[in-house]
Design a protein around this motif. Structure first.
Motif, PDB file in Angstrom:
ATOM      1  N   ASN A 112     -39.719  56.963  29.167  1.00  0.00           N
ATOM      2  CA  ASN A 112     -40.132  55.623  29.564  1.00  0.00           C
ATOM      3  C   ASN A 112     -39.149  54.575  29.053  1.00  0.00           C
ATOM      4  O   ASN A 112     -38.782  53.644  29.764  1.00  0.00           O
ATOM      5  CB  ASN A 112     -41.544  55.329  29.054  1.00  0.00           C
ATOM      6  CG  ASN A 112     -42.092  54.042  29.589  1.00  0.00           C
ATOM      7  OD1 ASN A 112     -41.747  53.616  30.681  1.00  0.00           O
ATOM      8  ND2 ASN A 112     -42.957  53.414  28.819  1.00  0.00           N
TER       9      ASN A 112
ATOM     10  N   ASN B  63     -32.613  51.388  31.842  1.00  0.00           N
ATOM     11  CA  ASN B  63     -31.875  51.450  33.107  1.00  0.00           C
ATOM     12  C   ASN B  63     -32.259  50.300  34.022  1.00  0.00           C
ATOM     13  O   ASN B  63     -31.401  49.681  34.651  1.00  0.00           O
ATOM     14  CB  ASN B  63     -32.120  52.783  33.816  1.00  0.00           C
ATOM     15  CG  ASN B  63     -31.392  53.927  33.163  1.00  0.00           C
ATOM     16  OD1 ASN B  63     -30.433  53.729  32.435  1.00  0.00           O
ATOM     17  ND2 ASN B  63     -31.863  55.130  33.426  1.00  0.00           N
ATOM     18  N   ALA B  64     -33.536  50.006  34.094  1.00  0.00           N
ATOM     19  CA  ALA B  64     -34.002  48.916  34.950  1.00  0.00           C
ATOM     20  C   ALA B  64     -33.481  47.571  34.439  1.00  0.00           C
ATOM     21  O   ALA B  64     -33.117  46.694  35.224  1.00  0.00           O
ATOM     22  CB  ALA B  64     -35.521  48.902  35.012  1.00  0.00           C
TER      23      ALA B  64
ATOM     24  N   GLN C 135     -35.985  54.701  31.158  1.00  0.00           N
ATOM     25  CA  GLN C 135     -36.190  54.072  32.455  1.00  0.00           C
ATOM     26  C   GLN C 135     -36.208  52.553  32.334  1.00  0.00           C
ATOM     27  O   GLN C 135     -35.651  51.851  33.175  1.00  0.00           O
ATOM     28  CB  GLN C 135     -37.487  54.571  33.092  1.00  0.00           C
ATOM     29  CG  GLN C 135     -37.411  56.009  33.539  1.00  0.00           C
ATOM     30  CD  GLN C 135     -38.745  56.548  34.003  1.00  0.00           C
ATOM     31  OE1 GLN C 135     -39.802  56.013  33.682  1.00  0.00           O
ATOM     32  NE2 GLN C 135     -38.698  57.627  34.769  1.00  0.00           N
TER      33      GLN C 135
END
Length: 76
Positions: free
Chosen positions: A48, A54-55, A51
């Motif tokens: 999580n 990365n976002a 992610q």
């Protein structure tokens, strides 16, 4: 029951409890499932976090109105 210091007496008492009622086996199975979920917690948090990073590092795509105007002007 997975500990290193579980004695044969502990196992016997557990087996007796487990076979005493069908709900005992169900409760133990549910508890084992919860323990497996708890073990996977660090991995889930790491994925999580990755992610989310990365976002955050990639800007969302937004159409540029000036770009469309410049393209239309150059074509015209």
């Amino acid at each position: 029951m997975n500990a290193d210091d579980v004695t044969s007496e502990d196992r016997s008492r557990f087996e007796a409890w487990l076979s005493a009622h069908s709900l005992n086996a169900k409760a133990y199975a549910e508890l084992a499932h919860v323990e497996e979920l708890q073990k996977s917690g660090p991995l889930v948090r790491a994925v999580n976090f990755g992610q989310a990073m990365n976002a955050a590092s990639t800007a969302p795509w937004r159409p540029r109105r000036w770009l469309a105007g410049a393209l239309a002007a150059s074509v015209g």
